[in-house]
Design an enzyme around this catalytic site. Structure first.
Site, mmCIF file in Angstrom:
data_model
loop_
_atom_site.group_PDB
_atom_site.id
_atom_site.type_symbol
_atom_site.label_atom_id
_atom_site.label_comp_id
_atom_site.label_asym_id
_atom_site.label_seq_id
_atom_site.Cartn_x
_atom_site.Cartn_y
_atom_site.Cartn_z
ATOM 1 N N CYS A 1 0.864 -1.182 0.000
ATOM 2 C CA CYS A 1 0.000 0.000 0.000
ATOM 3 C C CYS A 1 0.895 1.225 0.000
ATOM 4 C CB CYS A 1 -0.870 0.053 1.254
ATOM 5 S SG CYS A 1 -2.067 -1.280 1.353
ATOM 6 N N GLY B 1 -0.604 0.554 -5.094
ATOM 7 C CA GLY B 1 -1.952 0.011 -4.900
ATOM 8 C C GLY B 1 -2.965 0.706 -5.770
ATOM 9 N N ASN C 1 0.430 0.594 5.988
ATOM 10 C CA ASN C 1 1.074 -0.214 4.957
ATOM 11 C C ASN C 1 1.779 -1.356 5.679
ATOM 12 O OD1 ASN C 1 3.979 0.230 2.787
ATOM 13 N ND2 ASN C 1 2.354 -1.265 2.687
ATOM 14 N N GLY C 2 1.417 -2.572 5.314
ATOM 15 C CA GLY C 2 2.039 -3.730 5.942
ATOM 16 C C GLY C 2 0.997 -4.764 6.304
ATOM 17 N N TYR D 1 11.113 -4.660 -6.981
ATOM 18 C CA TYR D 1 9.880 -4.485 -7.735
ATOM 19 C C TYR D 1 8.960 -3.361 -7.258
ATOM 20 C CZ TYR D 1 5.225 -5.634 -9.558
ATOM 21 O OH TYR D 1 3.994 -5.564 -10.151
ATOM 22 N N SER E 1 8.907 -2.800 -14.989
ATOM 23 C CA SER E 1 9.618 -3.114 -13.749
ATOM 24 C C SER E 1 11.049 -3.602 -13.979
ATOM 25 C CB SER E 1 8.834 -4.137 -12.928
ATOM 26 O OG SER E 1 8.418 -5.197 -13.757
ATOM 27 N N ASP F 1 12.119 -8.864 -13.585
ATOM 28 C CA ASP F 1 12.507 -8.631 -12.187
ATOM 29 C C ASP F 1 12.289 -9.866 -11.320
ATOM 30 O OD1 ASP F 1 9.625 -7.440 -12.652
ATOM 31 O OD2 ASP F 1 9.722 -8.136 -10.587
ATOM 32 N N CYS G 1 5.056 -14.398 1.241
ATOM 33 C CA CYS G 1 5.282 -13.246 2.112
ATOM 34 C C CYS G 1 4.123 -13.142 3.086
ATOM 35 C CB CYS G 1 5.355 -11.964 1.289
ATOM 36 S SG CYS G 1 5.563 -10.506 2.337
ATOM 37 N N CYS H 1 14.888 -8.202 5.178
ATOM 38 C CA CYS H 1 14.053 -9.399 5.211
ATOM 39 C C CYS H 1 14.290 -10.081 3.862
ATOM 40 C CB CYS H 1 12.577 -9.042 5.340
ATOM 41 S SG CYS H 1 11.521 -10.497 5.121
ATOM 42 N N CYS I 1 11.108 -14.512 1.602
ATOM 43 C CA CYS I 1 10.502 -15.200 0.450
ATOM 44 C C CYS I 1 11.562 -15.908 -0.393
ATOM 45 C CB CYS I 1 9.641 -14.255 -0.372
ATOM 46 S SG CYS I 1 10.444 -12.756 -0.820
HETATM 47 P P1 AMP Z 1 3.948 -14.505 -12.329
HETATM 48 O O1 AMP Z 1 3.159 -14.666 -13.567
HETATM 49 O O2 AMP Z 1 3.112 -14.849 -11.110
HETATM 50 O O3 AMP Z 1 5.244 -15.241 -12.351
HETATM 51 O O4 AMP Z 1 4.267 -12.959 -12.176
HETATM 52 C C1 AMP Z 1 5.547 -12.435 -12.367
HETATM 53 C C2 AMP Z 1 5.474 -10.965 -12.666
HETATM 54 O O5 AMP Z 1 4.682 -10.277 -11.720
HETATM 55 C C3 AMP Z 1 6.854 -10.356 -12.659
HETATM 56 O O6 AMP Z 1 7.125 -9.941 -13.959
HETATM 57 C C4 AMP Z 1 6.774 -9.168 -11.719
HETATM 58 O O7 AMP Z 1 7.068 -7.971 -12.409
HETATM 59 C C5 AMP Z 1 5.361 -9.122 -11.212
HETATM 60 N N1 AMP Z 1 5.274 -9.212 -9.745
HETATM 61 C C6 AMP Z 1 6.157 -9.707 -8.869
HETATM 62 N N2 AMP Z 1 5.687 -9.673 -7.604
HETATM 63 C C7 AMP Z 1 4.445 -9.135 -7.684
HETATM 64 C C8 AMP Z 1 3.409 -8.830 -6.730
HETATM 65 N N3 AMP Z 1 3.545 -9.106 -5.432
HETATM 66 N N4 AMP Z 1 2.268 -8.276 -7.188
HETATM 67 C C9 AMP Z 1 2.095 -8.029 -8.494
HETATM 68 N N5 AMP Z 1 3.022 -8.301 -9.442
HETATM 69 C C10 AMP Z 1 4.172 -8.838 -9.046
HETATM 70 FE FE1 SF4 Z 2 7.764 -10.229 2.144
HETATM 71 FE FE2 SF4 Z 2 9.837 -11.173 0.763
HETATM 72 FE FE3 SF4 Z 2 9.628 -8.588 1.300
HETATM 73 FE FE4 SF4 Z 2 10.204 -10.290 3.274
HETATM 74 S S1 SF4 Z 2 11.484 -9.827 1.446
HETATM 75 S S2 SF4 Z 2 8.732 -8.610 3.348
HETATM 76 S S3 SF4 Z 2 8.974 -12.069 2.649
HETATM 77 S S4 SF4 Z 2 8.261 -9.766 -0.015
#
Ligand code: AMP
Ligand code: SF4
Length: 443
Positions: free
Chosen positions: A2, A28, A102-103, A242, A283, A346, A382, A433, A436
């Site tokens: 957020c 968001g 946020n969190g 990201y 990204s 990314d 996460c 952190c 993940c």
């Molecule tokens: P996926 O199809 O689930 O592998 O999505 C990967 C893509 O989603 C990557 O290209 C990232 O840019 C983007 N991405 C990574 N983390 C997130 C997230 N938490 N929310 C939305 N998009 C994300």
């Molecule tokens: Fe969540 Fe990964 Fe970020 Fe830790 S590093 S807060 S597990 S997204």
């Protein structure tokens, strides 16, 4: 994920909050809200969708007062529902309070059950409301004393902006998972998730709110209080990879530079020669540029991204193959045909986006695809406010790199090493952190 923003002592408080939220929109898009204080009462406007859909010029005029806070929401815990939009306002034993969070709290359910047993009635399903109830239930009259009692009960990630009719508070959890910064514009103070929200209103960066710190902005002054000891800093490394905007500065490091370093490191760790480097926009743009610069392989735009897909987009009745990716990305055939291509992204979460993009590249006539990922394999979900799926859906939690390469149908696949990812930030491992990527959760 957020975005939060607050401003103290400005006659155009809600208008500047609107601008701040506009620049935090990437954090968001599900709902947006602003609450202002004219010292006697709170005025609020919340709505579903992006900032420009939610607020009209008239709304901003009605949101009068010299203090305002705002929020853009990306739902994690708590259903996607307008009732869960923030800032949340309550009238309680401490008077009027508004909160933007946020969190994600990892003990929200336990706290909520306890409060409900004691008779509390909740209006939303968000964990942020739990914080307000705890403040309201605390016996301390003074807000700082009350926060010092309440905050140590919270477990998890929280960067908070709290508003009373005449004061503004910024709070960061003892681990500092999510960012929160302080800015200044003449005699006005600003709190925001990222520095890009200061740039848009020409405000100056002062410093970050420290983990375990409460800043109180009241009677024209900023005061600092500690409510806990920080034993382990745990800034979310994904902010660099990201979430944050590349033009933001986080923990003294330019997000843009860190992303370029990630791209450079990808090449250094696994040098691969090719005809062209492309990114999955937006990204991975900076990482791809870093890769191109160090490798001397030219960077080009292999995908064009459509930025205008709104919430109200009508899905086609007819089934179109790979539609969800096609609406967002289109390959540029001239850049790709008969080329050996380095594709930088990314992250891979479920692997579904990559799979579709790879199919599109093949259609565009590429000769070879070498996929390079600017973050290490994501093997664990996460729990600190980022919307990642369960372990079952995380591709790298279930398959090794060779299996993923095979599934995606690329000539080679390389993920940056954990060490290389951390070093690219110019910060030490103990700041982060990494749960993940490692499964090692700080809380
Ligand atoms: P996926 O199809 O689930 O592998 O999505 C990967 C893509 O989603 C990557 O290209 C990232 O840019 C983007 N991405 C990574 N983390 C997130 C997230 N938490 N929310 C939305 N998009 C994300
Ligand atoms: Fe969540 Fe990964 Fe970020 Fe830790 S590093 S807060 S597990 S997204």
């Amino acid at each position: 994920m957020c975005g939060i923003f607050g401003i103290y002592n400005h006659r155009d408080a809600s208008e500047l909050t609107y601008l701040g939220l506009y620049s935090l929109q990437h954090r968001g898009q599900e709902s947006a809200g602003i609450v202002s204080s004219n010292a006697e009462r709170f005025l609020s406007k919340l709505g579903e969708g992006e900032v420009q859909e939610v607020f009209s010029k008239e709304d901003l005029i009605k949101l009068d007062g010299k203090i305002a806070i705002g929020h853009v929401r990306y739902s994690t815990y708590g259903a996607s529902d307008i009732r869960n939009a923030q800032p949340i306002v309550v009238k309680c034993s401490k008077g009027l309070l508004a909160i933007a969070h946020n969190g994600n709290l990892v003990n929200a359910k336990i706290l909520r059950n306890k409060l409900e047993k004691e008779g509390a009635i909740f209006q939303t399903t968000t964990d942020s409301e739990v914080i307000l109830h705890l403040i309201s239930h605390s016996k301390e009259k003074n807000i700082i004393e009350s926060l010092k009692k309440v905050l140590p009960q919270l477990k998890g990630a929280y960067s908070l902006i709290l508003m009373t009719p005449t004061a503004l508070y910024g709070i960061r959890d003892p681990y500092g998972f999510r960012p929160l910064i302080i800015g200044k514009l003449s005699n006005s103070y600003i709190l925001a998730s990222e520095t890009c929200a200061l740039d848009i209103i020409s405000a100056k960066f002062v410093r970050e709110v420290e983990p375990s710190e409460i800043v109180e902005i009241k009677d024209g002054e900023l005061k600092s209080y500690k409510f806990a000891h920080t034993t382990k800093r745990s800034l979310c490394i994904f902010e660099y990879i990201y979430f944050s905007r590349p033009d933001s500065i986080l923990c003294g490091q330019s997000v843009y530079n860190v992303r370029k370093n990630l791209g450079k490191t990808l090449y250094i760790e696994n040098p691969t020669e090719a005809d062209v480097v492309i990114s999955v926009p937006d990204s991975a743009n900076s990482a791809a540029l870093g890769y191109a610069q160090i490798s001397n392989i030219k960077f080009d735009f292999g995908f064009i991204r459509n930025h205008y897909i709104g919430r109200t987009f009508i899905q086609p009745k007819q089934k179109i193959r790979d539609f969800s990716a096609k609406i967002k990305y289109n390959p540029v055939k001239d850049v790709l045909k008969n080329k050996k291509v380095i594709v930088v992204d990314d992250s891979i979460v479920r692997g579904t986006t990559s799979k579709k993009l790879i199919t599109m590249l093949k259609y565009a006539g590429v000769k070879e695809i070498h996929l390079r990922i600017a973050s290490s394999p994501i093997i664990s979900p996460c729990v600190y406010g980022i919307d990642t799926p369960t372990k079952k859906e995380l591709i790298a939690a279930n398959y090794n790199v060779e299996e993923i390469r095979n599934f995606l149908g690329v000539n080679s696949l390389y993920y940056i090493s954990l060490k290389g990812m951390i070093e690219s930030t110019n910060l030490k491992e103990e700041n982060f952190c990494l749960a993940c990527f490692t499964g090692d959760y700080p809380i």
